[in-house]
Design an enzyme around this catalytic site. Structure first.
Site, PDB file in Angstrom:
ATOM      1  N   TYR A 120       0.841  -1.214   0.000  1.00  0.00           N
ATOM      2  CA  TYR A 120       0.000   0.000   0.000  1.00  0.00           C
ATOM      3  C   TYR A 120       0.872   1.259   0.000  1.00  0.00           C
ATOM      4  O   TYR A 120       0.670   2.181  -0.802  1.00  0.00           O
ATOM      5  CB  TYR A 120      -0.920  -0.028   1.219  1.00  0.00           C
ATOM      6  N   LYS A 148       1.180   4.237  -2.940  1.00  0.00           N
ATOM      7  CA  LYS A 148       0.866   5.656  -2.730  1.00  0.00           C
ATOM      8  C   LYS A 148       2.126   6.510  -2.923  1.00  0.00           C
ATOM      9  O   LYS A 148       2.050   7.643  -3.410  1.00  0.00           O
ATOM     10  CB  LYS A 148       0.241   5.872  -1.347  1.00  0.00           C
TER      11      LYS A 148
HETATM   12  P1  NAD Z   1     -13.570   1.853   0.375  1.00  0.00           P
HETATM   13  O1  NAD Z   1     -13.121   0.455   0.524  1.00  0.00           O
HETATM   14  O2  NAD Z   1     -14.916   2.231   0.874  1.00  0.00           O
HETATM   15  O3  NAD Z   1     -13.467   2.336  -1.134  1.00  0.00           O
HETATM   16  C1  NAD Z   1     -12.599   1.793  -2.096  1.00  0.00           C
HETATM   17  C2  NAD Z   1     -13.370   1.746  -3.384  1.00  0.00           C
HETATM   18  O4  NAD Z   1     -12.500   1.352  -4.452  1.00  0.00           O
HETATM   19  C3  NAD Z   1     -14.499   0.712  -3.326  1.00  0.00           C
HETATM   20  O5  NAD Z   1     -15.686   1.307  -3.808  1.00  0.00           O
HETATM   21  C4  NAD Z   1     -14.004  -0.406  -4.235  1.00  0.00           C
HETATM   22  O6  NAD Z   1     -15.056  -1.109  -4.878  1.00  0.00           O
HETATM   23  C5  NAD Z   1     -13.188   0.396  -5.231  1.00  0.00           C
HETATM   24  N1  NAD Z   1     -12.245  -0.460  -5.961  1.00  0.00           N
HETATM   25  C6  NAD Z   1     -11.323  -1.315  -5.448  1.00  0.00           C
HETATM   26  N2  NAD Z   1     -10.685  -1.944  -6.444  1.00  0.00           N
HETATM   27  C7  NAD Z   1     -11.217  -1.459  -7.614  1.00  0.00           C
HETATM   28  C8  NAD Z   1     -10.960  -1.718  -8.976  1.00  0.00           C
HETATM   29  N3  NAD Z   1     -10.038  -2.604  -9.362  1.00  0.00           N
HETATM   30  N4  NAD Z   1     -11.701  -1.024  -9.911  1.00  0.00           N
HETATM   31  C9  NAD Z   1     -12.627  -0.119  -9.543  1.00  0.00           C
HETATM   32  N5  NAD Z   1     -12.902   0.148  -8.250  1.00  0.00           N
HETATM   33  C10 NAD Z   1     -12.204  -0.514  -7.306  1.00  0.00           C
HETATM   34  O7  NAD Z   1     -12.437   2.715   1.107  1.00  0.00           O
HETATM   35  P2  NAD Z   1     -12.105   4.274   1.023  1.00  0.00           P
HETATM   36  O8  NAD Z   1     -11.431   4.605   2.300  1.00  0.00           O
HETATM   37  O9  NAD Z   1     -13.281   5.061   0.600  1.00  0.00           O
HETATM   38  O10 NAD Z   1     -10.967   4.284  -0.113  1.00  0.00           O
HETATM   39  C11 NAD Z   1     -10.996   5.184  -1.219  1.00  0.00           C
HETATM   40  C12 NAD Z   1      -9.602   5.694  -1.515  1.00  0.00           C
HETATM   41  O11 NAD Z   1      -9.152   6.474  -0.388  1.00  0.00           O
HETATM   42  C13 NAD Z   1      -8.529   4.612  -1.710  1.00  0.00           C
HETATM   43  O12 NAD Z   1      -7.682   4.973  -2.788  1.00  0.00           O
HETATM   44  C14 NAD Z   1      -7.751   4.649  -0.398  1.00  0.00           C
HETATM   45  O13 NAD Z   1      -6.437   4.204  -0.548  1.00  0.00           O
HETATM   46  C15 NAD Z   1      -7.830   6.124  -0.078  1.00  0.00           C
HETATM   47  N6  NAD Z   1      -7.545   6.444   1.328  1.00  0.00           N
HETATM   48  C16 NAD Z   1      -8.413   6.088   2.324  1.00  0.00           C
HETATM   49  C17 NAD Z   1      -8.113   6.424   3.633  1.00  0.00           C
HETATM   50  C18 NAD Z   1      -9.016   6.082   4.776  1.00  0.00           C
HETATM   51  O14 NAD Z   1      -8.614   6.295   5.933  1.00  0.00           O
HETATM   52  N7  NAD Z   1     -10.204   5.596   4.570  1.00  0.00           N
HETATM   53  C19 NAD Z   1      -6.923   7.100   3.927  1.00  0.00           C
HETATM   54  C20 NAD Z   1      -6.067   7.436   2.885  1.00  0.00           C
HETATM   55  C21 NAD Z   1      -6.387   7.109   1.584  1.00  0.00           C
END
Ligand code: NAD
Length: 271
Positions: free
Chosen positions: A169, A173
């Site tokens: 991960y 990033k």
């Molecule tokens: P989440 O699991 O709710 O959302 C992730 C989404 O990505 C889901 O809707 C999933 O279906 C989709 N996805 C995964 N693989 C895919 C693919 N191959 N094709 C299309 N869609 C795909 O979690 P989230 O926290 O909303 O994550 C969204 C983004 O935010 C991610 O990139 C994650 O790394 C980033 N992020 C989240 C956090 C946090 O604390 N939640 C912190 C930093 C970064």
């Protein structure tokens, strides 16, 4: 133009990947609140995407759900074709889809490495490359924006903070940071704005298991000077601003939205 008017995305079309849940859903809704028509990409959960579309319809907005795996080149091309057929040429793309598959290094399989890199980094490349090609084809529309296109990546505080037991991960990033910056350097002269949001700890599915462990939330809060876990809407609002002309001079930047996590709070009073 007055500042509130610059925030409007009226007359613009947007695509958000991974918008069936969490941050992607909040970004899609925030863009729609600002006036954009939105293509809601999903991979696994059609119901989740339909829920996002319903939320946008409830605001009086326009939205369409489209399935695609962002790690597949042909899926990504078809995603843009379908989005443009439904909404017209795209002005805004938010590459948000991402995943985690955590393991200690000795237990991390090549599959776990590839799964995370192919979605988080290769997916961002495929979605970003297609965004640039489509922005170029669309041409300037000065009546709706000063930019030819706005491309926003969803990165993470882990583009800066190393993360043990999650090297896949963190590497994805970290790679996204230089993908975004190099792309911004390459295409800014075409009036394409490329930027990233970098969330800290936001309450979504991706970290539910971590938060629900005994003392999980307490451990997270210890890393957050502002002493609250973020909501997906915190990222949604910032993304809508980054997509608007109110941020027209913001180019090639990562906006950390993390309650101060990147301030290394463990050094407060010590170190
Ligand atoms: P989440 O699991 O709710 O959302 C992730 C989404 O990505 C889901 O809707 C999933 O279906 C989709 N996805 C995964 N693989 C895919 C693919 N191959 N094709 C299309 N869609 C795909 O979690 P989230 O926290 O909303 O994550 C969204 C983004 O935010 C991610 O990139 C994650 O790394 C980033 N992020 C989240 C956090 C946090 O604390 N939640 C912190 C930093 C970064």
């Amino acid at each position: 133009m007055a500042y509130p008017d610059m925030l409007s995305l009226k007359g613009q079309s947007a695509l958000v990947t991974g918008a069936s849940s969490g941050i992607g859903r909040a970004v899609a809704v925030a863009l729609a609140e600002a006036g954009a028509d939105v293509a809601v990409n999903y991979h696994g959960s059609r119901e989740g995407a339909e829920r996002t579309v319903e939320m946008i319809h409830a605001l009086g907005g326009t939205a369409v759900a489209i399935r695609a795996d962002v790690a597949s080149e042909s899926d990504v091309k078809a995603l843009y074709d379908t989005a443009e057929q439904a909404l017209g040429p795209l002005d805004i793309v938010v590459s948000n889809a991402g995943r985690q598959k955590d393991a200690a290094i000795g237990d991390m399989s090549l599959d776990a490495w590839n799964a995370v890199l192919s979605t988080n980094l290769t997916g961002a490349f495929l979605v970003g490359r297609e965004a640039i090609l489509r922005f170029r084809r669309k041409g300037m529309r000065p009546e709706v924006s000063r930019a030819l296109g706005k491309l926003i990546f969803n990165s993470s505080v882990h583009e800066r903070i190393p993360w043990a037991f999650r090297v896949n991960y963190a590497a994805s990033k970290g790679g996204l940071k230089l993908l975004m910056e190099s792309l911004a350097q390459e295409v800014s002269e075409e009036r394409i704005r490329v930027n990233s949001v970098a969330p800290g700890a936001i309450a979504t599915e991706i970290n539910r298991a971590e938060r629900e462990k005994d003392d999980g939330e307490k451990a997270m809060l210890a890393l957050i000077p502002y002493k609250r876990i973020g909501d997906p809407e915190d990222i949604g609002r910032a993304s809508a601003w980054l997509a608007s002309d109110a941020s027209d001079y913001v180019v090639g930047q990562t906006l950390f939205i993390d309650g101060g996590m990147t301030l290394y709070p463990e050094f407060r009073g010590g170190g």
